[in-house]
Motif scaffolding. Structure first.
Motif, PDB file in Angstrom:
ATOM      1  N   GLY A   1       0.297  77.731  61.809  1.00  0.00           N
ATOM      2  CA  GLY A   1       0.275  78.760  60.772  1.00  0.00           C
ATOM      3  C   GLY A   1       0.948  78.225  59.515  1.00  0.00           C
ATOM      4  N   ILE A   2       0.321  78.423  58.370  1.00  0.00           N
ATOM      5  CA  ILE A   2       0.880  77.978  57.084  1.00  0.00           C
ATOM      6  C   ILE A   2       0.952  79.171  56.141  1.00  0.00           C
TER       7      ILE A   2
ATOM      8  N   ILE B   1       3.124  68.159  55.471  1.00  0.00           N
ATOM      9  CA  ILE B   1       3.339  68.934  56.698  1.00  0.00           C
ATOM     10  C   ILE B   1       2.358  68.488  57.780  1.00  0.00           C
ATOM     11  N   LEU B   2       1.084  68.410  57.424  1.00  0.00           N
ATOM     12  CA  LEU B   2       0.071  68.040  58.410  1.00  0.00           C
ATOM     13  C   LEU B   2       0.270  66.613  58.927  1.00  0.00           C
TER      14      LEU B   2
ATOM     15  N   THR C   1       7.437  78.534  47.568  1.00  0.00           N
ATOM     16  CA  THR C   1       7.769  77.749  48.761  1.00  0.00           C
ATOM     17  C   THR C   1       6.553  77.672  49.687  1.00  0.00           C
ATOM     18  N   THR C   2       6.575  76.676  50.559  1.00  0.00           N
ATOM     19  CA  THR C   2       5.559  76.557  51.608  1.00  0.00           C
ATOM     20  C   THR C   2       6.276  76.605  52.948  1.00  0.00           C
ATOM     21  N   LYS C   3       5.736  77.432  53.853  1.00  0.00           N
ATOM     22  CA  LYS C   3       6.304  77.565  55.184  1.00  0.00           C
ATOM     23  C   LYS C   3       5.233  77.228  56.223  1.00  0.00           C
TER      24      LYS C   3
ATOM     25  N   SER D   1       1.821  63.291  63.424  1.00  0.00           N
ATOM     26  CA  SER D   1       2.605  62.141  63.888  1.00  0.00           C
ATOM     27  C   SER D   1       3.523  62.493  65.055  1.00  0.00           C
ATOM     28  N   ARG D   2       3.905  63.770  65.148  1.00  0.00           N
ATOM     29  CA  ARG D   2       4.849  64.171  66.198  1.00  0.00           C
ATOM     30  C   ARG D   2       4.164  64.730  67.439  1.00  0.00           C
TER      31      ARG D   2
END
Length: 588
Positions: A319-320, A357-358, A326-328, A363-364
């Motif tokens: 969810g974005i 963010i993406l 701001t961006t959450k 990567s994680r």
């Protein structure tokens, strides 16, 4: 006639001083932002001016929106700034037909041909130095930075300058859509021109020989350029020392008054602190003692459950919340646990922010994990959905309601305060029954507090923390930003600390929400189960003020700032269908 005359102009954001010799030549001047330390800055400027007159007697007059208090402290004459400014124009640039003056929070047009007539801003600070400062913050710069950016602009966008909230509403989509900062800077300056011409002149032509006065017009040549290209005057007058013109006028008018010695003024300054009067009402401290604070924090420190992303297998849901400033983002598993979260400023570049963010999420994620569905909400919903091919876009109210119902089943009322907007949602049987929004005022939103903190060269977090322990919060009411700033200045003149102002602003945010947006008469109207969310409620002082003013205990998730994103993740979970997703992969 005394050899020297001193004029001190104490404004809403700056202190100016001018020392004139007997021929009315400026022998010393200074212009300095007081950063809320009005008394200290005025005293420092005055002592510097006195050094220039040495042992000579001198006359002195004070002017400006904050000058009345200084006049009382020192027992020296006061003159209204309109009169002071007109006196300086008559003496130094008598050929002027029209003078345009912009200050920190005021704007004036003075017509001098065919009799003096003056137009001033009343209840609106649009088109002033404070407005320019607020807009510069949106572009992550300051007023001089706007000027530099504007030099290379090629396009002017229509931007409202009636007040900051309207301007931000116009600017933020342009930022989100990738408009060049140079064009935005020029557009902001043009909006100042439009506000001055339409809001002050009100149809009376500005023509002939036009003088540009005040700090913003002195220090920002690109702003003058926008005025010139719009008005096309017969002649432009750009006087030396335009930034201290009212101080010069006050010095000229002081010659009619009695003379002082340096010793008299220094003595008056030393006694000033003992003669303070409090005109601004004070409110109860937010916390009585440390035990009170500890109990409060414990009650509000319930976090949303989290899980380790490195151990996750299978589907997860993104969810974005692409907000105004701001961006959450949140990534959750099928049990609603947060695997990953992000909350930060978009730095006027939401595309870059979401890209980061993406990349980090991809990567994680372990090899056996994947994003099954992605939803975006907020101001930048359309842009982000199209750019990154997210599966779904959702309106903010639905995202926030989904999160609130999940965390507090049976919730009656949701109050979300973000950077520029405020949403109040009444909920009945799990569905939104009524929505109330702030329409024309940003004084109760996070960006107002943040802008004020930055004006004091502090972070919003530092500013908020100082308010928690303040013993005498100032009562700033629930008025608009223009009036609130005036009360802040008055409180500063009375010696209010930064902490007193911070806690007072927290009370004002709450009163604005309850009395101007929600318009409640009794606490019962809020319902029994109340959830508060949004980045502003991460401010402990605001949360505490809400409970004190409303008389109700409320639920605030520890991750209150990411509720829009969390709701979007939950919507992704609900919409998920195996094998159907469109989000761009890492390599794209």
């Amino acid at each position: 006639m005394n050899k020297f005359a001193i004029g001190l102009d104490v404004g809403s954001t700056t202190v100016k001083v001018a020392v004139l010799d007997e021929a009315n030549n400026v022998v010393f001047s200074n212009y300095e932002r007081h950063l809320s330390a009005v008394r200290e800055t005025a005293a420092k400027q005055l002592l510097e001016a006195i050094k220039k007159v040495k042992k000579s007697e001198f006359t002195i007059t004070v002017t400006g929106s904050g000058g009345m208090g200084v006049s009382k402290w020192l027992s020296v004459p006061f003159v209204q700034e309109v009169i002071a400014g007109t006196a300086a124009i008559r003496e130094i640039i008598p050929q002027t037909d029209v003078a345009i003056e912009l200050g920190g929070e005021d704007a004036k047009i003075t017509y001098l041909s065919g009799g003096v007539e003056q137009r001033m801003n009343g209840i609106c600070a649009g088109g002033t130095g404070a407005f320019i400062d607020q807009m510069a913050t949106l572009l992550n710069t300051d007023a001089s930075g706007l000027n530099a950016l504007s030099e290379t602009s090629t396009t002017i966008y229509p931007i409202a300058s009636r007040c900051g909230v309207f301007a931000k509403t116009d600017i933020q989509p342009l930022i989100n859509e990738g408009a060049k900062q140079s064009d935005l800077a020029s557009s902001i300056f043009q909006s100042v021109v439009n506000q001055t011409v339409s809001g002050l002149a009100c149809g009376r032509p500005i023509k002939g020989r036009v003088a540009y006065l005040g700090g913003p017009l002195h220090f920002l040549p690109q702003l003058r350029k926008r005025f010139s290209e719009t008005l096309k005057p017969e002649e432009e007058i750009i006087p030396n020392n335009a930034q201290v013109f009212n101080a010069i006028g006050a010095a000229i008018l002081s010659r009619k008054e009695k003379a002082f010695t340096a010793t008299q003024i220094q003595s008056a300054l030393s006694k000033a602190n003992a003669n303070q009067e409090h005109e601004v009402k004070r409110l109860p401290a937010l916390f009585e003692n440390e035990e009170d604070f500890t109990e409060f924090k414990k009650r509000h420190d319930t976090p949303i459950e989290t899980a380790d992303i490195s151990k996750h297998k299978g589907v997860c849901f993104l969810g974005i919340d692409a907000g105004s400033t701001t961006t959450k983002a949140t990534l959750i598993d099928d049990k609603g646990r947060i695997l990953y979260s992000w909350y930060d400023s978009n730095a006027a570049d939401p595309l870059k922010c979401v890209s980061e963010i993406l990349r980090e999420v991809y990567s994680r994620l372990p090899e056996k994990a994947f994003i099954g569905h992605a939803t975006v909400t907020g101001y930048g919903e359309r842009l982000i959905k199209q750019a990154f091919k997210l599966d779904h876009g959702e309106i903010e109210t639905m995202a926030h309601t989904t999160a609130a119902n999940y965390l507090l089943p049976g919730v009656d009322f949701i109050l979300d305060i973000g950077g520029q907007d405020m949403k109040c949602m009444r909920v009945k049987d799990g569905n939104v029954d009524n929505v109330l929004l702030n329409e024309a005022c940003s004084s109760g939103c996070g960006s107002f507090i943040e802008t004020f903190a930055h004006a004091l060269q502090m972070s919003a977090e530092e500013f908020a923390w100082m308010g928690i322990w303040a013993r005498s919060p100032v009562d700033l009411g629930s008025r608009c930003t223009v009036f609130m700033n005036s009360r802040v200045k008055q409180a500063q003149k009375e010696g209010a600390s930064v902490g007193d102002i911070s806690s007072g602003l927290s009370y004002s945010v709450v009163k604005n929400a309850l009395y101007k947006v929600i318009k409640i008469k009794t606490p019962e109207e809020l319902g029994k189960k109340i959830i508060v969310q949004g980045g502003t409620f991460l401010n402990t002082a605001v949360l505490r003020a809400f409970e004190l003013v409303s008389g109700r205990e409320v639920f605030r998730p520890k991750q209150a700032g990411i509720m829009g994103a969390y709701g979007a993740s939950l919507i992704s979970k609900n919409l998920y269908k195996e094998g159907k997703y469109t989000l761009l992969p890492l390599e794209e």
